[in-house]
Design an enzyme around this catalytic site. Structure first.
Site, PDB file in Angstrom:
ATOM      1  N   GLN A   1       0.358   9.394   1.429  1.00  0.00           N
ATOM      2  CA  GLN A   1       0.849  10.656   0.892  1.00  0.00           C
ATOM      3  C   GLN A   1       2.366  10.760   0.967  1.00  0.00           C
ATOM      4  OE1 GLN A   1      -0.824  14.091   2.790  1.00  0.00           O
ATOM      5  NE2 GLN A   1       0.071  15.536   1.343  1.00  0.00           N
ATOM      6  N   PHE A   2       2.953  10.290   2.067  1.00  0.00           N
ATOM      7  CA  PHE A   2       4.386  10.471   2.266  1.00  0.00           C
ATOM      8  C   PHE A   2       5.152   9.158   2.383  1.00  0.00           C
ATOM      9  CE2 PHE A   2       2.571  14.379   4.198  1.00  0.00           C
ATOM     10  CZ  PHE A   2       3.080  15.286   3.274  1.00  0.00           C
TER      11      PHE A   2
ATOM     12  N   GLU B   1       5.245   4.482   1.838  1.00  0.00           N
ATOM     13  CA  GLU B   1       4.766   3.248   1.230  1.00  0.00           C
ATOM     14  C   GLU B   1       4.959   2.097   2.214  1.00  0.00           C
ATOM     15  OE1 GLU B   1       7.060   2.854  -2.314  1.00  0.00           O
ATOM     16  OE2 GLU B   1       5.822   4.260  -3.470  1.00  0.00           O
ATOM     17  N   VAL B   2       4.172   1.036   2.016  1.00  0.00           N
ATOM     18  CA  VAL B   2       4.324  -0.183   2.809  1.00  0.00           C
ATOM     19  C   VAL B   2       4.680  -1.312   1.844  1.00  0.00           C
ATOM     20  CG1 VAL B   2       3.246  -1.768   4.427  1.00  0.00           C
ATOM     21  CG2 VAL B   2       2.602   0.638   4.452  1.00  0.00           C
TER      22      VAL B   2
ATOM     23  N   GLY C   1       0.833  -1.198   0.000  1.00  0.00           N
ATOM     24  CA  GLY C   1       0.000   0.000   0.000  1.00  0.00           C
ATOM     25  C   GLY C   1       0.862   1.240   0.000  1.00  0.00           C
ATOM     26  N   GLU C   2       0.204   2.404  -0.085  1.00  0.00           N
ATOM     27  CA  GLU C   2       0.937   3.656  -0.097  1.00  0.00           C
ATOM     28  C   GLU C   2       0.054   4.772   0.420  1.00  0.00           C
ATOM     29  OE1 GLU C   2       1.911   5.034  -4.035  1.00  0.00           O
ATOM     30  OE2 GLU C   2       0.260   3.873  -4.892  1.00  0.00           O
TER      31      GLU C   2
ATOM     32  N   ASP D   1      -8.892   3.689  14.024  1.00  0.00           N
ATOM     33  CA  ASP D   1      -9.225   3.010  12.769  1.00  0.00           C
ATOM     34  C   ASP D   1      -9.317   1.502  12.987  1.00  0.00           C
ATOM     35  OD1 ASP D   1      -9.853   2.656  10.124  1.00  0.00           O
ATOM     36  OD2 ASP D   1      -7.810   2.876   9.379  1.00  0.00           O
TER      37      ASP D   1
END
Length: 871
Positions: free
Chosen positions: A587-588, A590-591, A584-585, A726
Site C-alpha cells: 500500500q505504501f 515497493e521492493v 513486489g509492492e 507470516d
C-alpha cells in the site's frame, strides 16, 4: 444513429475476455440450449435421455444416464452444441436425485471439445491432468473452474470411472460468447531462457491445443487467447505453483534467423478488422522489449492468395518504464478471413501473453449492390451488457415504401433504447445485490440456495433443494471432501508416543529420541514448559510493513526503547543503487531488486555479503512511496530501527539505509536463489533418474538442513520475544550454498497473492499458515509462529508442489478452525508428505496442538531437527 455508432464502438473496443467475469450460465438450466442441441452416445431409457441432463431439473427420470453399467474402458458422452464459438470457463455437475429414488452420480469426468464438429481435442489443466473430480452424492452440485478455459462450439462431458458402476449426470456450463472469432493461430515454438543467477524460464505455449511439427505450432489456440495477462516481471505467474515464465510465450532473436516472429491467424468468417491488441513484456533490464514494428498482410478467403498491400506499424520504444503493456496495432479496416503478421525484434527477447482482435463480421451481400439495413442478433452472453455486433448501412433512395421503412427503423431504435434502460437497471440492481451479499454471513446453511462462482478457487458448491433429511447441519466441506485416513488428531498421536527417556528430560526441552523413527516431542512432560514465554496480543505492538507484509511484531516495551535510539546502520549513497526489477509492492511502499555499486568496500570488514567473484552485488531495496502517510513514515523508521538490531545467520540483515532525503529506503540482503517456495517447486527429490536426466533435485538431507536453519532463525526471534506472523517458505530466501535467511517480502509479491485471504475492511491474512487462535481471536504469539513453522515443514517435505489445504476454499479453511475451536472433533489436518519420516510428521502435529502451551518451543524444535540430521 448516434446510439448505434456508440454501440458499435463499444463492440470494437471490447476484444479482451476476462475469465473472472466471463462466467454466465449458457442455458442448460433455463432452456436456451435446446433439446435438439443436446445429444449423447447412448441412453439407458428414453426417460433418461440427453434432454434430461439439465442442472437442477428433475424432468423425466431425473438425469441423463448412459446405457448399461459404465466400465473403466467405456467412452460414453453427453454432447452440447453451444451454437457459436464460446469462451467456456466453468462446468457444474449433479447426480440423479429423481425425487429421492435416484442414487447415481459421476465421481469424475473429462472434457472433449471441438470448434468445427470434426476435430476433437481432450482438455487438460495447466499441469497436464485430464480428469476432473465431480460429485460425491446425488443432490449437491459441484462446479469446477476450467484452468485453462476452452474456446469451442461443441463440448462432450465424458464420465470416468475406475470400477464398473452406474452413472447419471446433470450439467450446466458457464462462459460467454467468443467475440474475437479467432479459431487458430500458428507461431514458432517458444524458447527457454537460461540466465546465470535467475530461474530457468520456459516460455513455451504450454496449453496450445494444435499440432507441433518442426518446432512450429499450427492449427490451435493456447495461452495467447486464455485471458491471462502476464505481469511486469515475466518470471512471476498469476496461477499457483507453475514454473517461471509460464504466463508468456517468448522467442529469442538469435534463435530465429530472419529477426522477426511470423504468426498467422485464422478466423471463423470474413471480418472487417479495426485493430490488433498485443500484450507484450518490456523488462529491458533482462533484454526483453516490445516489438519494434509489425507488418501484416491479409487473405480474404482461405483458398485465396495473400494480398500484396501490407499494413505496417512502428512502435514507440520505451527504455524508462519496464512495465508490460498492450500495444494497439491499427489494421485500417481491412477485410480478411486470415492474417499473417511479422513482429520484429527490438532487443534479444520478445514475449507476448495475449493477442486479441477488434473487428466486425461481414454479412453476405445479396445479388443487388444495394444492401438492406440489418441489425444482427443481440449478444445475450451477458445479462448486463448490450452489444450490436453487425451493422450494415444502406444508401438513401427514393421509394414509395420509404416512409414505412423509416417507421420500422424508428421502432427498432425505440426498442433498443428501452432495452438499454432495462440493462442499466439490471446493472444497478446487480451492484446492489452484490453489496448485500458481501455483508451476509460467509457460512453456507443447509436450506440456502447458494451459487458461488469464485475465480480464485477450483471448487464451488451449488446447494439446491430438495435434499434428503439430515440429522444435523454439517460444514459444507464435508459434503465434498471425504476425510483422508491420514488426517489425524494431534492428541491421538501424542497418546501413541512412548515415555521420555532420561536423556530427553535432561535436555531441557520436551523433545528427544528413543529410537531413530520415533520423535519424543511431548508437551506433557514438565520440562516442556521451559519454552520461550508466549506474549498475548495486548502485549504486542504490530508494525505493518510498508510493503504490505506482516513485519515482526514485538513487545511494546521493546518498540518504545528502540524509538529512542539512533539507527545503527550507515547511510548509503543513493546514486549507487542501480534498478534491476521490481520484486513486489504494497500500500505504501515497493521492493526493488538493485545492484549496489561498491557496497562491499562501503561495509568494510565483517560484511555479511557472500563472495561475488567479481559480479555486481544484488540487494533488495524497500522504498517508501512519496505519497505515504505520516503514520506509514513512522512505521518505516521503526522497521529500520528494529531490523538494524537483528543479527543472526538465518535472518535477513539490514545492510544500510537512505534516509537523509526522500524517498526513504532500507537496503537488505538479497539471496540469488530466490525464495524457498520457488526453489523447491522447481526440483524433484534426488534419485538415479534425476542424475541420469540432469533434473534439478534436492536430497532428504538438504530438506532437513533447510528445516534446521529456519528453526534456528525462529529460535533467535523467539529469544527476543519477536513474533513474525507470516512464516512460510515464500518468506525464506536462499543463496548458492543453500543458506536460508528468513525475510518478510512474501505478501508484497503478486506471485503469492493466492496465499492470502482478504477480509473486508481488514488486512490480508495468510490463513492457511495461521493457528486457530490467530484466525478466530486475532491472537499472534510465539506459539502461533510455531504452528506456522509446522505448516512450513509440511511445505518443505512436499517440495512446495501443493498449497496447504489445497482441497479447501479460504472460507472452508476458516470453518475448519472453527470446528476445532468448538472441539467437535472434525478438524481436517494436513496429511503426511510422502517424503516425510513418520517421526518428523509427529513433530509437525505437535506444532498444531490446540493448546498454545502444548506446542514445542523453537529451541525444542531446533534440537529435535538437528538430531534428525545426525541419524
Amino acid at each position: 444513429m448516434l446510439l448505434l455508432l456508440l454501440l458499435v464502438f463499444q463492440n470494437q473496443a471490447d476484444g479482451q475476455v476476462d475469465p473472472a467475469l466471463c462466467r454466465y450460465p449458457l442455458g442448460m438450466e433455463d432452456g436456451r440450449i435446446k433439446n435438439a442441441d443436446i445429444t449423447a452416445s447412448s441412453q439407458w431409457y428414453d426417460t433418461t435421455g440427453p434432454r434430461y441432463a439439465r442442472l437442477n431439473k428433475d424432468d423425466g427420470d431425473g438425469a441423463w444416464c448412459p446405457a448399461g453399467l459404465l466400465q473403466p474402458s467405456d467412452v460414453q458422452y453427453l454432447q452440447l452444441d453451444l451454437g457459436r464459438l464460446t469462451f467456456l470457463t466453468v462446468v457444474a455437475t449433479q447426480g440423479r436425485y429423481a425425487r429421492s429414488s435416484g442414487n447415481e452420480f459421476a465421481r469424475m469426468y473429462r472434457l472433449d471439445y471441438s470448434r468445427d464438429g470434426h476435430l476433437w481435442i481432450s482438455w487438460k489443466n495447466r499441469l497436464g491432468n485430464k480428469v476432473i473430480s465431480a460429485n460425491v452424492n446425488t443432490y449437491a452440485s459441484v462446479v469446477r473452474d476450467l484452468h485453462p478455459p476452452i474456446i469451442t462450439r461443441y463440448l462432450r462431458i465424458v464420465p470416468v470411472t475406475y470400477v464398473p458402476t452406474t452413472v447419471c449426470m446433470r450439467v450446466e456450463v458457464f462462459g460467454c460468447t467468443w467475440q474475437d472469432g479467432l479459431t487458430a493461430y500458428s507461431s514458432p515454438e517458444g524458447h527457454i531462457m537460461l540466465a546465470p543467477g535467475y530461474p530457468i524460464a520456459n516460455l513455451n505455449d504450454s496449453t496450445y491445443d494444435g499440432s507441433l511439427e518442426r518446432r512450429k505450432l499450427s492449427g490451435g489456440l493456447g495461452q495467447l487467447t486464455d485471458g491471462v495477462i502476464g505481469q511486469d516481471d515475466f518470471l512471476q505467474t498469476r496461477q499457483y505453483q507453475l514454473w517461471p515464465g509460464y504466463d508468456y510465450v517468448g522467442w529469442k532473436n538469435q534463435s530465429l534467423g530472419p529477426g522477426f516472429v511470423e504468426m498467422e491467424f485464422v478466423f471463423d468468417r470474413q471480418r472487417n478488422f479495426t485493430s490488433m491488441k498485443v500484450h507484450s513484456n518490456n523488462m529491458f533490464s533482462r533484454g526483453v522489449k516490445i516489438f519494434s514494428s509489425v507488418w501484416c498482410v491479409f487473405k480474404p478467403r482461405l483458398i485465396a492468395e495473400w494480398e500484396p498491400d501490407a499494413v505496417e506499424f512502428h512502435t514507440v520504444l520505451d527504455d524508462r518504464n519496464p512495465s508490460a503493456r498492450y500495444v494497439t496495432v491499427p489494421l485500417e479496416r481491412r477485410t480478411a478471413k486470415a492474417l499473417r503478421c511479422r513482429f520484429f525484434f527490438a532487443d534479444t527477447w520478445m514475449m507476448f501473453s495475449e493477442i486479441s482482435f477488434q473487428s466486425d463480421s461481414i454479412i453476405p451481400t445479396p445479388l443487388s449492390p444495394v444492401v438492406n439495413s440489418t441489425l444482427a442478433e443481440m449478444d445475450t452472453s451477458s445479462p448486463t451488457t448490450l452489444k450490436i455486433t453487425e451493422v450494415v448501412t444502406t444508401p438513401a433512395k427514393s421509394d414509395p415504401a420509404e416512409e414505412g421503412s423509416s417507421s420500422i427503423l424508428i421502432g427498432c431504435l425505440v426498442t433498443i433504447i428501452l432495452l438499454l434502460v432495462i440493462t442499466i437497471f439490471l446493472i444497478l440492481w446487480c451492484q446492489y445485490v452484490c453489496k448485500v451479499l458481501e455483508k451476509a454471513p460467509r457460512r453456507i446453511l443447509e436450506e440456502e440456495v447458494t451459487v458461488r462462482l469464485s475465480s480464485s478457487s477450483d471448487t464451488i458448491i451449488l446447494q439446491t433443494p430438495p435434499v434428503p433429511p439430515r440429522v444435523s447441519i454439517d460444514p459444507p466441506y464435508e459434503r465434498i471432501f471425504l476425510l483422508d485416513p491420514q488426517y489425524q488428531d494431534p492428541a491421538a498421536l501424542r497418546n501413541k508416543l512412548p515415555e521420555l527417556p532420561q536423556s530427553a528430560e535432561a535436555s531441557g526441552c520436551g523433545g528427544g529420541y528413543a529410537e531413530p523413527d520415533v520423535t519424543l516431542c511431548t508437551p506433557h512432560h514438565p520440562s516442556f514448559q521451559s519454552s520461550v514465554p508466549h506474549y498475548a496480543e495486548t502485549d504486542i505492538v504490530s508494525l505493518q510493513g510498508v510493503t504490505g507484509s506482516n513485519m515482526y511484531a514485538v513487545p511494546a516495551l521493546t518498540v518504545d526503547s528502540l524509538t529512542r535510539k539512533d539507527i545503527s546502520v550507515a547511510e548509503f549513497p543513493r546514486e549507487r543503487l542501480v534498478f534491476r526489477e521490481k520484486l513486489g509492492e504494497g500500500q505504501f511502499g515497493e521492493v526493488h531488486l538493485c545492484e549496489a555499486e561498491g557496497l562491499p568496500e562501503f561495509l568494510g570488514e565483517g560484511s555479511p555479503l557472500p563472495e561475488r567473484d567479481g559480479r555486481p552485488v544484488l540487494v533488495a531495496v524497500k522504498q517508501l512511496r512519496p505519497d505515504a502517510t505520516s503514520q506509514a513514515r513512522n512505521d518505516f523508521l521503526k522497521e529500520i530501527k528494529i531490523m538494524s538490531r537483528l543479527n543472526d545467520p538465518n535472518i535477513i540483515q539490514l545492510l544500510c539505509v537512505c534516509v537523509r532525503s526522500d524517498p526513504l529506503c532500507m537496503v537488505t540482503e538479497y539471496m540469488e536463489n530466490g525464495d524457498l517456495n520457488m526453489f523447491l517447486s522447481q526440483r524433484e527429490i534426488e534419485s538415479t533418474l534425476t542424475h541420469a536426466n540432469n533434473i534439478p533435485s534436492v536430497s532428504l538431507s538438504d530438506l532437513l538442513h533447510m528445516s534446521v536453519q529456519i528453526s534456528s532463525g525462529m529460535r533467535y526471534l523467539a529469544s527476543l520475544n519477536f513474533v513474525h506472523r507470516d512464516l512460510a517458505t515464500r518468506n525464506c530466501l536462499l543463496d548458492r550454498r543453500l543458506t536460508i535467511k528468513i525475510a518478510d517480502f512474501g505478501m508484497s509479491r503478486n506471485l503469492y497473492s493466492s496465499d492470502y485471504y482478504r477480509i473486508q475492511g481488514r488486512a490480508v491474512l495468510p490463513i492457511r499458515w495461521m493457528a486457530w487462535e490467530s484466525i478466530l481471536l486475532g491472537k499472534f504469539t510465539t506459539g502461533s509462529d510455531v504452528w506456522a513453522f509446522g505448516v512450513t515443514l509440511w511445505e518443505i517435505f512436499t517440495l512446495c508442489k501443493e498449497q496447504p489445504y489445497s482441497l479447501l476454499s479460504d472460507e472452508q479453511v476458516i470453518e475448519n478452525t472453527g470446528e476445532f475451536f468448538r472441539n467437535l472433533g472434525r478438524q481436517i489436518y494436513l496429511s503426511a508428505p510422502p517424503l516425510c519420516p513418520p517421526s518428523l510428521y509427529e513433530l509437525m502435529m505437535c506444532c498444531w496442538s490446540r493448546d498454545i502451551s502444548d506446542r514445542p518451543s523453537f529451541n525444542c524444535l531446533h534440537q529435535a531437527l538437528r538430531l534428525h540430521t545426525t541419524l
